[in-house]
Design an enzyme around this catalytic site. Structure first.
Site, PDB file in Angstrom:
ATOM      1  N   ASP A 172    -118.837 -14.247   7.888  1.00 54.69           N
ATOM      2  CA  ASP A 172    -118.357 -13.244   6.937  1.00 54.69           C
ATOM      3  C   ASP A 172    -116.896 -12.892   7.183  1.00 54.69           C
ATOM      4  O   ASP A 172    -116.166 -12.571   6.243  1.00 54.69           O
ATOM      5  CB  ASP A 172    -119.224 -11.983   7.002  1.00 54.69           C
ATOM      6  CG  ASP A 172    -120.424 -12.076   6.066  1.00 54.69           C
ATOM      7  OD1 ASP A 172    -120.346 -12.822   5.078  1.00 54.69           O
ATOM      8  OD2 ASP A 172    -121.448 -11.403   6.335  1.00 54.69           O
ATOM      9  N   GLU A 186    -117.056  -8.251  11.399  1.00 61.26           N
ATOM     10  CA  GLU A 186    -117.088  -9.306  10.376  1.00 61.26           C
ATOM     11  C   GLU A 186    -116.324  -8.913   9.120  1.00 61.26           C
ATOM     12  O   GLU A 186    -116.292  -9.663   8.146  1.00 61.26           O
ATOM     13  CB  GLU A 186    -118.535  -9.649  10.019  1.00 61.26           C
ATOM     14  CG  GLU A 186    -119.398  -8.451   9.695  1.00 61.26           C
ATOM     15  CD  GLU A 186    -120.871  -8.811   9.564  1.00 61.26           C
ATOM     16  OE1 GLU A 186    -121.187 -10.000   9.380  1.00 61.26           O
ATOM     17  OE2 GLU A 186    -121.702  -7.897   9.639  1.00 61.26           O
ATOM     18  N   HIS A 188    -126.223 -18.926   3.715  1.00 62.20           N
ATOM     19  CA  HIS A 188    -127.337 -18.726   4.632  1.00 62.20           C
ATOM     20  C   HIS A 188    -128.387 -19.824   4.522  1.00 62.20           C
ATOM     21  O   HIS A 188    -129.110 -20.097   5.481  1.00 62.20           O
ATOM     22  CB  HIS A 188    -127.957 -17.339   4.428  1.00 62.20           C
ATOM     23  CG  HIS A 188    -127.203 -16.276   5.147  1.00 62.20           C
ATOM     24  ND1 HIS A 188    -126.165 -15.585   4.562  1.00 62.20           N
ATOM     25  CD2 HIS A 188    -127.277 -15.827   6.424  1.00 62.20           C
ATOM     26  CE1 HIS A 188    -125.666 -14.731   5.455  1.00 62.20           C
ATOM     27  NE2 HIS A 188    -126.315 -14.858   6.573  1.00 62.20           N
ATOM     28  N   CYS A 214    -121.071 -14.789  17.330  1.00 63.44           N
ATOM     29  CA  CYS A 214    -122.404 -15.236  16.920  1.00 63.44           C
ATOM     30  C   CYS A 214    -122.377 -15.989  15.604  1.00 63.44           C
ATOM     31  O   CYS A 214    -123.423 -16.377  15.079  1.00 63.44           O
ATOM     32  CB  CYS A 214    -123.363 -14.051  16.810  1.00 63.44           C
ATOM     33  SG  CYS A 214    -122.913 -12.846  15.542  1.00 63.44           S
TER      34      CYS A 214
END
Length: 582
Positions: free
Chosen positions: A466, A442, A200, A513
């Site tokens: 993920d 995910e 992240h 996304c």
């Protein structure tokens, strides 16, 4: 010093050229920003006042010592007073403010870190332990500074300052919350020892649209303060103390990239339609409401992913209240001017812990995170749901639930939304009763059990970051296995294609996304799979749009059968490259 290069993992494209600013871990605990030239002496004065205040504090402690107090207590106070008066503490940080334009807290910590490193090299154990006294004195000064009013430079205030185009952060690691502290500041690149392509921290670097390279191993120890550094974000290479010839080559590449970006800027108002007339929705991923401005400037059709967890980070032990969340969500909804805003509910855990979370899980990525955490903390979840629902009266809002894999998670999440609506009804609060609710796909279990999702949810959004991590059993934060992270693994492509097909069959929208959506090299592959909604960082949107405008689905679709049948990632990669030539 001789030039040398470090090789790591590219995470954010582009080239940055500047001077290294080494951040020790402690420096991330306080605000760090640059002071405009005209405010430098005021910042020097702020530190001088803090030092004087601590002097008075120590004197008061000495005066108030009980008569029967051990003599060691007075001796400790004397030692701290002597440390505070030493020019290495009382004067050196002032020079750092003047020469580097650091704010007072940052300047003090920089000097303390240098002194601490010197003490670590002392062989005498008694003297070596005096490092603790220096750090305790610094903590006293920092407490005073943090209670005083800092003179924060406003965005754009430093334009024209030589420091603006020079600062590159070098650190062992930078958390996503700390990354966001650099917004609107004068940093133009990041280098870290650890991290992976889709950690992240890397994702936030891309959202800030600045070059970055991670997984550099020893960068924070090999690179010295103020070294000239080049970040080649495309290759994941960092060049330290480059020669004049190399520096000139990279400056030319910077200018060429700037020209390409200006050319892409002309596509902002052009609809994303393929050559054969297929309309594609291009959405933006955001971390905070202020990101909406960038999304609108990039021509986004809406927000496909609002990572709400960034509103919860860096707050110590406090949680944002319902009203505070409502205000933030409303800001985003109003900023998008009628375009849809998809708000993902709190997704914390793994590499995005909240400050108050205990790191006791053996593997946080497989532990109590995302919807698991929210269902375990129903009051936190309900507070967020009420805030999102209240914001829905101001525009088009969608709720996105992350990391669901079980039927009971679907049922309980929908029940919690229903309960939040009932609570708002009791309070007489307005909301859109028909707010769409979607699930992030995910976890492989979710992709393999799609019927239970399409029956209950209004839309699906594939979180490829993920999905790849869990399918390939790779920690995306671990740079030692980062080379195994491959979005073109045949298992990944099968799961994505299955999800898109299941959504189309059920008549519900499916988006991607994750980071794959913003990779222009994969745009035609995803189009061929049937994807019609991409959500990415605003900085990636125009390059993806250009790829869509140049794509013809009638030419792409015949090639997809070959790609989906292939088992060798290298064969798939070659076929994806071939798509670019169609």
């Amino acid at each position: 010093m001789a030039s040398f290069s470090l090789h790591g993992i590219p995470v954010s494209r582009g080239i940055a050229i500047g001077r290294a600013h080494i951040l020790a871990p402690a420096a991330l605990d306080v605000k760090h920003y640059l002071i405009a030239e005209e405010h430098v002496e005021a910042e020097v004065r702020r530190l001088q006042l803090a030092l004087a205040a601590v002097h008075r504090e120590l004197q008061t402690l000495w005066n108030e010592l009980p008569k029967d107090a051990p003599t060691e207590l007075g001796a400790f106070i004397d030692v701290h007073a002597l440390i505070l008066s030493d020019p290495m503490i009382s004067e050196a940080p002032l020079e750092i403010i003047r020469s580097r334009h650091y704010n007072a807290e940052w300047a003090l910590l920089t000097q303390i870190d240098e002194l601490s490193a010197q003490f670590d090299e002392i062989e005498d154990p008694y003297l070596r332990e005096r490092k603790a006294d220096i750090q305790q004195v610094a903590e006293r000064v920092l407490k005073v500074l943090m209670g005083s009013e800092p003179l924060l430079p406003k965005q754009g205030e430093l334009e024209g300052d030589e420091f603006l185009a020079q600062m590159i952060v070098v650190a062992h690691d930078i958390s996503p919350a700390d990354m966001l502290k650099f917004r609107d500041r004068s940093f133009i690149g990041f280098v870290t020892d650890v991290g992976g392509q889709n950690s992240h921290t890397a994702i936030v670097a891309r959202s800030l649209d600045i070059p970055a390279a991670v997984g550099m191993s020893q960068a924070s120890t090999l690179i010295q303060q103020d070294d000239w550094v080049i970040i080649d974000g495309d290759a994941g290479v960092v060049i330290v103390t480059p020669s004049a010839q190399v520096l000139e080559q990279y400056r030319e590449r910077q200018l060429a990239a700037l020209r390409v970006r200006k050319k892409l800027g002309k596509l902002k108002k052009t609809p994303a339609i393929t050559k054969d007339g297929t309309q594609i929705q291009l959405m933006a991923n955001i971390e905070l409401p202020e990101d909406c401005e960038h999304a609108m400037e990039s021509g986004a059709n809406g927000v496909g992913l609002f990572r709400s967890e960034f509103l919860f980070m860096g707050r110590g032990d406090s949680m944002p209240s319902e009203d505070e969340q409502y205000e933030q969500y409303t800001r985003a909804v109003l900023a998008m001017k009628g375009r849809p805003v998809t708000i993902r509910t709190l997704d914390i855990g793994a590499d995005k812990p909240l400050d108050q979370m205990e790191h006791t899980a053996l593997n946080p990525a497989l532990g109590l995170r995302a919807i698991r955490y929210c269902l375990a903390e129903p009051q936190i979840f309900l507070t967020q749901l009420r805030a999102i629902l209240r914001a829905s009266v101001h525009g088009k809002v969608r709720i996105l639930i992350p990391m669901m894999a079980h039927a009971f998670e679907i049922e309980q999440s929908l029940a919690m939304i229903k309960r939040a609506k009932a609570q708002l009804d009791e309070r007489g609060e307005r909301y859109d009763p028909d707010v769409p609710v979607g699930a992030m796909i995910e976890i492989p279990a979710a992709a393999l059990a799609l019927p239970m999702f399409v029956k209950k949810m209004d839309f699906l959004s594939i979180g490829t970051n993920d999905l790849i991590q869990y399918t390939l059993a790779i920690d995306r934060v671990d740079y030692e296995v980062a080379h195994l992270y491959n979005p073109l693994h045949p298992a990944i492509l099968q799961l994505i294609a299955m999800t898109i097909a299941a959504g189309h069959k059920a008549g519900i929208e499916v988006a991607v996304c994750g980071e794959m959506a913003g990779d222009a090299k994969l745009t035609r592959l995803l189009l061929g799979m049937g994807l019609r909604e991409f959500s990415m960082h605003p900085s990636q949107l125009l390059s993806v749009k250009q790829e869509i405008l140049n794509s013809d689905l009638s030419l792409i679709k015949p090639q997809m059968r070959k790609i989906m049948r292939a088992m060798d990632p290298d064969t798939i990669a070659d076929a994806v490259i071939a798509l670019q030539a169609l």
